[in-house]
Design a protein around this motif. Structure first.
Motif, PDB file in Angstrom:
ATOM      1  N   LEU A 237      -9.152  59.881  11.903  1.00  0.00           N
ATOM      2  CA  LEU A 237     -10.498  60.253  12.348  1.00  0.00           C
ATOM      3  C   LEU A 237     -10.804  59.638  13.706  1.00  0.00           C
ATOM      4  O   LEU A 237     -11.303  60.309  14.623  1.00  0.00           O
ATOM      5  N   THR A 238     -10.495  58.366  13.870  1.00  0.00           N
ATOM      6  CA  THR A 238     -10.752  57.672  15.128  1.00  0.00           C
ATOM      7  C   THR A 238      -9.954  58.296  16.265  1.00  0.00           C
ATOM      8  O   THR A 238     -10.479  58.496  17.376  1.00  0.00           O
ATOM      9  N   ARG A 239      -8.702  58.620  16.000  1.00  0.00           N
ATOM     10  CA  ARG A 239      -7.858  59.227  17.036  1.00  0.00           C
ATOM     11  C   ARG A 239      -8.434  60.566  17.510  1.00  0.00           C
ATOM     12  O   ARG A 239      -8.476  60.836  18.709  1.00  0.00           O
ATOM     13  N   GLU A 240      -8.906  61.384  16.563  1.00  0.00           N
ATOM     14  CA  GLU A 240      -9.449  62.684  16.941  1.00  0.00           C
ATOM     15  C   GLU A 240     -10.761  62.534  17.715  1.00  0.00           C
ATOM     16  O   GLU A 240     -11.010  63.273  18.666  1.00  0.00           O
ATOM     17  N   PHE A 241     -11.606  61.592  17.313  1.00  0.00           N
ATOM     18  CA  PHE A 241     -12.858  61.396  18.036  1.00  0.00           C
ATOM     19  C   PHE A 241     -12.607  60.849  19.439  1.00  0.00           C
ATOM     20  O   PHE A 241     -13.285  61.246  20.401  1.00  0.00           O
ATOM     21  N   LYS A 242     -11.642  59.975  19.587  1.00  0.00           N
ATOM     22  CA  LYS A 242     -11.326  59.473  20.922  1.00  0.00           C
ATOM     23  C   LYS A 242     -10.780  60.583  21.801  1.00  0.00           C
ATOM     24  O   LYS A 242     -11.067  60.634  22.998  1.00  0.00           O
ATOM     25  N   ARG A 243     -10.018  61.487  21.212  1.00  0.00           N
ATOM     26  CA  ARG A 243      -9.454  62.600  21.977  1.00  0.00           C
ATOM     27  C   ARG A 243     -10.538  63.557  22.445  1.00  0.00           C
ATOM     28  O   ARG A 243     -10.572  63.951  23.617  1.00  0.00           O
ATOM     29  N   PHE A 244     -11.424  63.957  21.535  1.00  0.00           N
ATOM     30  CA  PHE A 244     -12.359  65.035  21.846  1.00  0.00           C
ATOM     31  C   PHE A 244     -13.749  64.562  22.276  1.00  0.00           C
ATOM     32  O   PHE A 244     -14.500  65.339  22.869  1.00  0.00           O
ATOM     33  N   ALA A 245     -14.100  63.312  21.971  1.00  0.00           N
ATOM     34  CA  ALA A 245     -15.411  62.800  22.378  1.00  0.00           C
ATOM     35  C   ALA A 245     -15.306  61.600  23.307  1.00  0.00           C
ATOM     36  O   ALA A 245     -16.311  61.183  23.888  1.00  0.00           O
ATOM     37  N   GLY A 246     -14.109  61.046  23.416  1.00  0.00           N
ATOM     38  CA  GLY A 246     -13.929  59.888  24.280  1.00  0.00           C
ATOM     39  C   GLY A 246     -14.488  58.611  23.713  1.00  0.00           C
ATOM     40  O   GLY A 246     -14.696  57.639  24.447  1.00  0.00           O
ATOM     41  N   MET A 247     -14.740  58.582  22.391  1.00  0.00           N
ATOM     42  CA  MET A 247     -15.288  57.383  21.747  1.00  0.00           C
ATOM     43  C   MET A 247     -14.952  57.412  20.259  1.00  0.00           C
ATOM     44  O   MET A 247     -14.532  58.444  19.723  1.00  0.00           O
ATOM     45  N   THR A 248     -15.157  56.298  19.583  1.00  0.00           N
ATOM     46  CA  THR A 248     -14.905  56.226  18.151  1.00  0.00           C
ATOM     47  C   THR A 248     -16.023  56.943  17.384  1.00  0.00           C
ATOM     48  O   THR A 248     -17.112  57.159  17.933  1.00  0.00           O
ATOM     49  N   PRO A 249     -15.784  57.288  16.103  1.00  0.00           N
ATOM     50  CA  PRO A 249     -16.860  57.896  15.305  1.00  0.00           C
ATOM     51  C   PRO A 249     -18.101  57.018  15.217  1.00  0.00           C
ATOM     52  O   PRO A 249     -19.229  57.516  15.296  1.00  0.00           O
ATOM     53  N   ARG A 250     -17.914  55.714  15.069  1.00  0.00           N
ATOM     54  CA  ARG A 250     -19.062  54.806  14.976  1.00  0.00           C
ATOM     55  C   ARG A 250     -19.853  54.810  16.285  1.00  0.00           C
ATOM     56  O   ARG A 250     -21.092  54.838  16.279  1.00  0.00           O
ATOM     57  N   ALA A 251     -19.135  54.788  17.416  1.00  0.00           N
ATOM     58  CA  ALA A 251     -19.821  54.831  18.698  1.00  0.00           C
ATOM     59  C   ALA A 251     -20.545  56.170  18.869  1.00  0.00           C
ATOM     60  O   ALA A 251     -21.652  56.218  19.415  1.00  0.00           O
ATOM     61  N   PHE A 252     -19.937  57.250  18.403  1.00  0.00           N
ATOM     62  CA  PHE A 252     -20.571  58.570  18.492  1.00  0.00           C
ATOM     63  C   PHE A 252     -21.879  58.598  17.704  1.00  0.00           C
ATOM     64  O   PHE A 252     -22.871  59.168  18.159  1.00  0.00           O
ATOM     65  N   GLU A 253     -21.884  57.977  16.540  1.00  0.00           N
ATOM     66  CA  GLU A 253     -23.097  57.931  15.721  1.00  0.00           C
ATOM     67  C   GLU A 253     -24.215  57.172  16.434  1.00  0.00           C
ATOM     68  O   GLU A 253     -25.391  57.508  16.293  1.00  0.00           O
ATOM     69  N   ARG A 254     -23.846  56.142  17.203  1.00  0.00           N
ATOM     70  CA  ARG A 254     -24.850  55.287  17.847  1.00  0.00           C
ATOM     71  C   ARG A 254     -25.255  55.786  19.236  1.00  0.00           C
ATOM     72  O   ARG A 254     -26.297  55.388  19.741  1.00  0.00           O
ATOM     73  N   THR A 255     -24.431  56.614  19.848  1.00  0.00           N
ATOM     74  CA  THR A 255     -24.636  56.994  21.249  1.00  0.00           C
ATOM     75  C   THR A 255     -25.497  58.251  21.361  1.00  0.00           C
ATOM     76  O   THR A 255     -25.299  59.223  20.632  1.00  0.00           O
TER      77      THR A 255
END
Length: 291
Positions: free
Chosen positions: A242-260
Motif C-alpha cells: 500500500l505504501t509503495r503504491e501511494f508513494k508512486r501515485f501520490a508522492g507520499m505515504t497513505p498516512r501522510a495522504f490522510e493528513r495532507t
C-alpha cells in the motif's frame, strides 16, 4: 473556494470524449497552492484566467501557454497555481485517441505541451473562441467545435471501442486479472497490451494499478462508499505494498495522504467520482436497467 462542474459530450462526440469540465477557484491573489495531479486520461486544459504552472523537471516550473495538452499520466504531476483561476477542458477517451492524434499515446506519456504542438492552428482557433468566455455552455461549444475540426482534419478514424470498454472495466473492477479483462473484450493479452500502449499510453497493468490507487484515494477522501466486499478487494497485500503504491501515485505515504490537504488533487477525484456515477447510470439505462 473550489468549484468544479462536469458536462457530458454531445452524442456525436461520446466515443471520443469522456467529459468536459470547468474548474474555478476564488483564491486570494497572494495565495500559492502546490499539489499533484494524476489523470486517468489525456486531457486538454484552457486557462481562462490565473497563473498555473507545472514542474516539468526537478525544481523547474513552467507553463505551456493558455491551451495545454496533458499526456497520459503514469506518474503524478506536480502543479502550482497562484491566486484565483478558471480553467476549462475536456478528457479524451483512450478509444478516441487515434481519431484525434497522429502519434501513439505512449509518445506523450507524462508530458505537458502546448496543444498547438499537436493540433496546430485548431488550438489557436480554440483559444480565440474561448479566451474571453465566461458562460459554460459557450465554452463547451468552443471545445466541441475544435474537436470536430480535428476529427475532420485527421479523417474521422473509427474509435477503438474495445479500448473504451477496457477503460470502463478498469474503472469498475480495478483488481481484475489482465487475461480476464482481455477475454471480456475479445482480445488476446498481447493485443490488449499493444493497443493499450497506443491509446492509453500505458500498459494494461499500469492502467489497472493507477485505477486501483484512485479508487482507494477516492474512498479515503469520502467521494465513494464502497461496500465491505468492494473495500476488501481494493486493499493491498500488505502495508508495504500500500505504501509503495501511494508513494508512486501520490508522492507520499497513505498516512501522510490522510493528513495532507490536497485541494487540486481532491477536486480531480471529485470530478472522477461524478463522471463515473454518470457513466454507470448511463450504462444501466442502455442495458434497460433502472438507476
Amino acid at each position: 473556494m473550489l468549484l468544479s462542474r462536469n458536462y457530458p459530450p454531445s452524442p456525436e462526440l461520446e466515443p471520443y470524449i469522456v467529459r468536459h469540465y470547468v474548474f474555478a477557484a476564488e483564491l486570494p491573489e497572494d495565495l500559492t497552492l502546490e499539489d499533484r495531479l494524476l489523470s486517468e486520461t489525456a486531457f486538454v486544459r484552457i486557462l481562462i484566467r490565473g497563473d498555473w504552472q507545472a514542474e516539468i523537471a526537478p525544481g523547474y516550473w513552467a507553463g505551456a501557454g493558455p491551451v495545454v495538452f496533458f499526456g497520459p499520466n503514469e506518474l503524478p504531476l506536480r502543479v502550482r497555481v497562484k491566486g484565483p483561476f478558471t480553467v476549462a477542458g475536456f478528457a479524451i477517451h483512450p478509444g478516441g485517441w487515434k481519431s484525434l492524434f497522429d502519434r501513439s499515446a505512449r509518445d506523450y506519456a507524462d508530458q505537458m505541451i502546448p496543444l498547438a504542438a499537436a493540433w496546430g492552428n485548431i488550438a489557436d482557433r480554440l483559444w480565440a473562441e474561448a479566451q474571453n468566455e465566461t458562460d459554460d455552455a459557450r465554452l463547451i461549444a468552443a471545445m466541441e467545435h475544435a474537436i470536430l475540426a480535428r476529427l475532420a482534419w485527421i479523417g474521422v478514424r473509427a474509435p477503438d471501442t474495445r479500448m473504451n470498454e477496457f477503460a470502463e472495466i478498469a474503472r469498475a473492477d480495478s483488481t481484475i486479472r489482465i487475461d480476464d479483462a482481455a477475454a471480456k473484450i475479445g482480445l488476446s493479452v498481447r493485443q490488449l497490451e499493444r493497443r493499450c500502449l497506443a491509446t492509453f499510453g500505458l500498459s494494461p497493468k499500469a492502467v489497472l494499478r493507477r485505477s486501483r490507487f484512485l479508487d482507494m484515494a477516492t474512498a479515503m477522501r469520502g467521494f465513494s462508499s464502497p461496500s465491505e466486499e468492494e473495500l476488501a478487494a481494493l486493499r493491498y497485500f500488505d502495508q508495504s505494498h500500500l505504501t509503495r503504491e501511494f508513494k508512486r501515485f501520490a508522492g507520499m505515504t497513505p498516512r501522510a495522504f490522510e493528513r495532507t490537504t490536497t485541494p487540486l488533487f481532491t477536486a480531480g477525484l471529485n470530478l472522477r467520482s461524478q463522471a463515473f456515477a454518470r457513466s454507470t447510470a448511463d450504462f444501466r439505462l442502455k442495458d434497460g436497467m433502472p438507476r
